[in-house]
Design a protein around this motif. Structure first.
Motif, PDB file in Angstrom:
ATOM      1  N   GLY A 171      15.771  67.575  27.596  1.00  0.00           N
ATOM      2  CA  GLY A 171      16.734  66.863  28.433  1.00  0.00           C
ATOM      3  C   GLY A 171      16.069  65.769  29.257  1.00  0.00           C
ATOM      4  O   GLY A 171      16.559  64.644  29.342  1.00  0.00           O
ATOM      5  N   GLY A 172      14.938  66.100  29.871  1.00  0.00           N
ATOM      6  CA  GLY A 172      14.232  65.130  30.697  1.00  0.00           C
ATOM      7  C   GLY A 172      13.768  63.934  29.883  1.00  0.00           C
ATOM      8  O   GLY A 172      13.893  62.783  30.319  1.00  0.00           O
ATOM      9  N   GLN A 173      13.246  64.227  28.684  1.00  0.00           N
ATOM     10  CA  GLN A 173      12.783  63.135  27.818  1.00  0.00           C
ATOM     11  C   GLN A 173      13.952  62.259  27.386  1.00  0.00           C
ATOM     12  O   GLN A 173      13.851  61.035  27.340  1.00  0.00           O
ATOM     13  CB  GLN A 173      12.067  63.712  26.590  1.00  0.00           C
ATOM     14  N   LEU A 199      19.993  68.247  34.394  1.00  0.00           N
ATOM     15  CA  LEU A 199      18.624  68.714  34.146  1.00  0.00           C
ATOM     16  C   LEU A 199      18.258  69.943  34.981  1.00  0.00           C
ATOM     17  O   LEU A 199      18.891  70.241  35.989  1.00  0.00           O
ATOM     18  CB  LEU A 199      17.643  67.581  34.461  1.00  0.00           C
ATOM     19  N   ASP A 200      17.202  70.640  34.558  1.00  0.00           N
ATOM     20  CA  ASP A 200      16.703  71.794  35.315  1.00  0.00           C
ATOM     21  C   ASP A 200      16.104  71.327  36.642  1.00  0.00           C
ATOM     22  O   ASP A 200      15.639  70.205  36.756  1.00  0.00           O
ATOM     23  CB  ASP A 200      15.597  72.500  34.533  1.00  0.00           C
ATOM     24  N   GLU A 205      13.398  67.252  39.916  1.00  0.00           N
ATOM     25  CA  GLU A 205      12.577  66.810  41.031  1.00  0.00           C
ATOM     26  C   GLU A 205      11.508  65.821  40.556  1.00  0.00           C
ATOM     27  O   GLU A 205      11.217  64.831  41.216  1.00  0.00           O
ATOM     28  CB  GLU A 205      11.915  68.018  41.683  1.00  0.00           C
ATOM     29  N   HIS A 206      10.949  66.111  39.386  1.00  0.00           N
ATOM     30  CA  HIS A 206       9.897  65.242  38.860  1.00  0.00           C
ATOM     31  C   HIS A 206      10.471  63.869  38.495  1.00  0.00           C
ATOM     32  O   HIS A 206       9.916  62.835  38.874  1.00  0.00           O
ATOM     33  CB  HIS A 206       9.276  65.895  37.624  1.00  0.00           C
ATOM     34  N   LEU A 207      11.606  63.895  37.814  1.00  0.00           N
ATOM     35  CA  LEU A 207      12.201  62.645  37.335  1.00  0.00           C
ATOM     36  C   LEU A 207      12.696  61.785  38.495  1.00  0.00           C
ATOM     37  O   LEU A 207      12.701  60.559  38.423  1.00  0.00           O
ATOM     38  CB  LEU A 207      13.353  62.962  36.370  1.00  0.00           C
TER      39      LEU A 207
END
Lengths: 375, 558
Positions: A171-173, A199-200, A205-207
């Motif tokens: 999902g993030g990608q 997203l999880d 948080e990272h994105l």
């Protein structure tokens, strides 16, 4: 190591907009060269009706070039509708939109200068990452298209995954590919419609940081729609808080947190204790809280959970019974019940070992932290 | 946030190619008006006339006062019910075995159960003649009952409706939610209680829907009763006799309306059930976990093998018989029955016509279905036209083939119809085939289109790529699988159908399936079996090509 790519990209972005995707942009450039401090985007009295009901009731807003603004609000407040109006994906609004000095109110989506990322990613399922990113670059020559795609893949950190189909990406990608695709034609305005909600928590948080970093590097004016207050607080230069089709309050995250102007604003951003002054409430019932009541005006006063002075010293406040206790790591959240029946939320540092297990505590009020709300 | 269409959206969202889109939508609407609504309207009207004189309901009165007609109406209804009562439990157990047991070779069993779709309904009837006819190899099994009559009709119909009913059952049973079974077991429910409280409720709409489909197919089929019915009359053979035998078009129209009514009713019930079924679907459902149970597997294994053996036997019999020189006296191998050109019935030209019809229906029909489904389901604007289309696309499912075919005679054979020139041409056959099989094709594509991200068109606009590019670069490739399925479906049905085209072919456009009918009628049963075999092989070949392409596609994309 990544830095040169961005420099390169900014350069390319400028070149692109000079070539101009259409006439609107060229004239916009001329308009801008005369007056410098003009806002990049102006919304004037935007209204939108669905079946005789207004979901946007006259929105006025100005965005400075290069800032990231979050439209924040509960679902159904009109924030996505407003975003779609700015994009021109929905043309059934009334009012004026001026982008880069040009009135684009009646300009359809395909003639406006923006890139958009959706919550559902909306990647083309039959095209791989590279092809998705290149989709809006069909006017470029083959070589410059490839260069541009390479730059973007490096920027979002997906160079190794370039040949993968959306279904093979996480999902993030997928959302990074969607971001790269939206940025590919170097738009002047980036629109993000709840980009992180699917997203999880950890990826989100990272994105969050990633998007903010890219946005700052490119200096692109960005609007992000979200219903997540933490996300808005972490990322935005300014938050536009919306409710029921109107702007409730607009300002920096800190400003909104410290000085909310309405009970809605106070409650939507962060936890808060809203104390009604009309029925006397806490303030009238105890000496520690009422030393200076005459200076308090308005109908509500607001106190954040971390602002209470909580102690085990009976001299420092009113007695309160601890009803629930949540350990949150850095702090402990307490539900306290005052003697007069008032329930409040307080947070104390998890370092305050003497208070952690107490059944009864004493609560005081620091008057310099009180915020008055009129509505 | 779902996009809300409102009354302002027409003008403002027609962002690209409004005229082209309007033209395609108008074309689609006129296709349904001319290819379905107007003919059916005329057919219903005709049932109130005799020799161009308005007679009100007297045709119906005449019908209900005639004991012969009433007998065949009764026959139709009880045969339909019997087919439902036999085929529904039969397919249920078969689908149960394929979904809820640990049988090996499920894929093969599934393929075998779907074989009847690839054959014209005349083929099982011909096989039954060979198996149980007066000179059939299993003639003794019938205890002196004749296969020419209700027994043959029911067996043939059960075989022919099996795959259609099986597919519904399979969908219903494959969506079993393991969480419900776990919960029931955790609360100590026994096997019987689990069946009645968990299994049955989850498949009840599927069961009812299967029953309606089986009933409709059984009462409207023409091939089986024509070949094996003998003196046993049914509604479909009555219509054929009225129109072709006695040229009594008014009575044909009256009978058609009587066939249309239960079909429409059953269609409405089925749609209603489908909506209920969609409501109970839960995307969080867990896949049913099949417990180990040897006796169950052995019993179901025997059952499935018997069914598979019967299916292969029925199809194999027709294939085998087509190579036998003179059944049952001379069992030597021969190809003489395939020399269609020396026989009455159309010759090999009939086959080429069928192939032509099938290819055209698949290509033309397939493209129309894709375009219409895309415009009607995904692009805003033209709301009135789109609304009309959405109703029209569902209607063909409710119209039996024979009714559609007869209505075309009334509409296109009118002297003052400017479109009359297509009567007797290949065009009218393509039109009737595409319209007749439109609904399933449309629904397949709508399902496929729903899987493409809903913001695709918005992304395309934001990237300044014209929608038409996105349609060909994204929508069509992403829907390759449903498009392939629809093309195969149209191809196979064009090859096998008899009901609509039996009224519409001309000497120049005679079809393979019709020539089977004619050869069988003339007593040339071995050539009829041979032509069935040719059609069947063509459909199998098409299915293999389809499988190979989609397999290749699947490998490339995953």
């Amino acid at each position: 190591m990544l830095q040169p790519a961005y420099v390169n990209m900014n350069h390319l972005a400028q070149k692109n907009s000079q070539v101009g995707l259409d006439g609107v942009e060229d004239s916009a450039l001329h308009a801008q060269s005369h007056q410098v401090p003009q806002p990049y985007l102006q919304l004037k009295n935007i209204r939108r009706q669905f079946d005789s009901q207004y979901v946007l009731k006259g929105i006025d807003l100005e965005l400075k070039a290069g800032e990231l603004v979050c439209f924040l609000g509960p679902s159904g407040c009109g924030k996505t509708t407003l975003l779609r109006a700015i994009a021109g994906l929905d043309m059934n609004y009334l009012g004026v939109i001026v982008q880069n000095g040009v009135d684009v109110s009646r300009v359809p989506a395909q003639k406006r200068d923006f890139g958009i990322v959706f919550q559902s990613y909306a990647l083309f399922p039959n095209l791989n990452a590279e092809q998705n990113i290149a989709y809006g670059l069909r006017r470029l020559s083959k070589i410059s298209r490839q260069t541009r795609v390479d730059e973007l893949l490096t920027m979002v950190g997906l160079s190794e995954h370039r040949k993968k189909l959306p279904s093979q990406l996480s999902g993030g990608q997928q959302q990074r590919v969607a971001l790269a695709r939206a940025l590919a034609p170097s738009p002047g305005l980036l629109l993000l419609d709840e980009p992180l909600s699917a997203l999880d928590a950890q990826v989100r948080e990272h994105l969050r940081g990633e998007i903010r970093r890219i946005q700052k590097t490119l200096g692109i004016t960005t609007i992000m729609v979200t219903h997540d207050q933490d996300e808005a607080m972490a990322m935005a230069d300014r938050i536009v808080l919306m409710n029921n089709g109107v702007i409730e309050q607009c300002g920096t995250p800190e400003d909104l947190y410290r000085n909310p102007r309405t009970p809605f604003a106070a409650q939507f951003l962060g936890l808060s204790n809203l104390i009604s002054l009309n029925d006397g409430g806490v303030l009238a019932s105890g000496h520690a809280l009422s030393t200076n009541t005459r200076s308090i005006l308005g109908e509500h006063c607001l106190l954040r959970p971390e602002q209470w002075c909580v102690s085990d010293d009976p001299a420092k406040g009113l007695p309160a019974i601890v009803t629930t206790r949540e350990f949150l790591g850095n702090c402990i959240r307490l539900q306290l019940k005052m003697e007069n029946g008032y329930e409040i939320v307080a947070e104390i540092s998890s370092q305050a070992t003497t208070l952690i297990h107490a059944e009864k505590l004493y609560v005081g009020l620091p008057e310099d932290h009180l915020v008055m709300l009129s509505a | 946030m779902p996009y809300v269409v409102d009354r302002f959206s027409m003008q403002d969202r027609m962002t690209e190619f409004p005229w082209a889109r309007l033209c395609i939508l108008l074309f689609a609407v006129s296709l349904f008006v001319l290819g379905m609504a107007a003919p059916i309207f005329m057919l219903v009207g005709k049932s109130f006339y005799t020799q161009d004189i308005f007679v009100g309901l007297s045709n119906y009165a005449h019908y209900f006062n005639n004991p012969t007609y009433l007998t065949s109406l009764g026959n139709t209804l009880w045969v339909g019910l019997l087919v439902v009562l036999i085929s529904v439990p039969m397919t249920y157990i078969y689908a149960y075995a394929l979904n809820r047991s640990r049988l090996p070779a499920k894929g093969l069993l599934r393929v075998i159960s779907l074989l009847p779709v690839l054959a014209p309904s005349l083929m099982p009837a011909i096989s039954l003649v060979y198996l149980f006819g007066n000179q059939g190899i299993l003639n003794k099994w019938l205890f002196d009952q004749s296969i020419y009559g209700p027994i043959g009709v029911v067996i043939g119909l059960v075989f022919w409706v099996f795959p259609h009913v099986f597919m519904i059952m399979n969908t219903a049973l494959s969506s079993g939610d393991n969480r419900h079974y776990d919960a029931a077991r955790a609360m100590g429910a026994g096997k019987l209680r689990i069946f009645f409280t968990v299994t049955l409720p989850s498949v009840k709409y599927g069961l009812l829907s299967a029953a309606f489909v089986a009933f409709t197919l059984a009462i409207t089929d023409f091939g089986v009763p024509k070949v094996i019915g003998g003196q046993f009359n049914m509604l479909s053979t009555d219509i054929f006799k009225q129109v072709i035998g006695q040229q009594n078009f008014s009575m044909g129209a009256t009978l058609s309306v009587l066939m249309l009514l239960p079909a429409v009713l059953s269609f409405i019930m089925d749609r209603w059930l489908n909506r209920r079924q969609a409501g109970i679907h839960d995307h969080r459902a867990e896949v049913y976990c099949i417990p180990e149970n040897k006796p169950r597997d052995i019993l179901l294994g025997i059952y499935c093998l018997s069914i598979a053996a019967i299916f292969i036997g029925i199809i194999g019999m027709a294939v085998y018989a087509s190579f036998i020189s003179f059944w049952p006296y001379s069992l030597t191998f021969t190809l003489e029955h395939y020399a269609f050109d020396v026989m009455d019935g159309g010759g090999w030209d009939a086959y080429y016509n069928s192939l032509y019809l099938a290819v055209f229906s698949a290509l033309l029909g397939g493209s129309v279905v894709v375009m219409v489904a895309y415009l009607a389901e995904r692009l805003p604007g033209f709301n009135v036209l789109r609304g009309i289309l959405q109703i029209f696309t569902l209607m063909p499912l409710a119209v039996p083939g024979m009714v559609l075919g007869l209505s075309y005679i009334f509409f296109f054979n009118q002297p003052n119809n400017p479109l009359g020139f297509i009567y007797g041409s290949m065009t009218i056959l393509v039109l009737s085939t595409v319209v007749h099989y439109y609904t399933v094709s449309h629904l397949t594509l709508v399902t496929g289109l729903k899987k493409i991200p809903s913001a695709t068109e918005d992304v395309s606009l934001s990237l300044k790529v014209p929608l038409i590019n996105t349609f060909f670069k994204v929508v069509v490739p992403a829907c390759a699988r449903p498009i392939g399925d629809v093309s195969l479906y149209l191809f196979v049905n064009a090859m096998t159908t008899v009901s609509a085209v039996v009224f519409l072919y001309s000497p120049d456009t005679i079809l393979a399936s019709i020539s089977i009918l004619n050869m069988d009628g003339a007593g040339d049963i071995a050539p009829a079996a041979a032509m069935s075999t040719v059609i069947f092989s063509t459909c199998v070949a098409a299915k293999l090509v389809h499988w190979a392409i989609s397999h290749y596609w699947y490998c490339r994309n995953v």
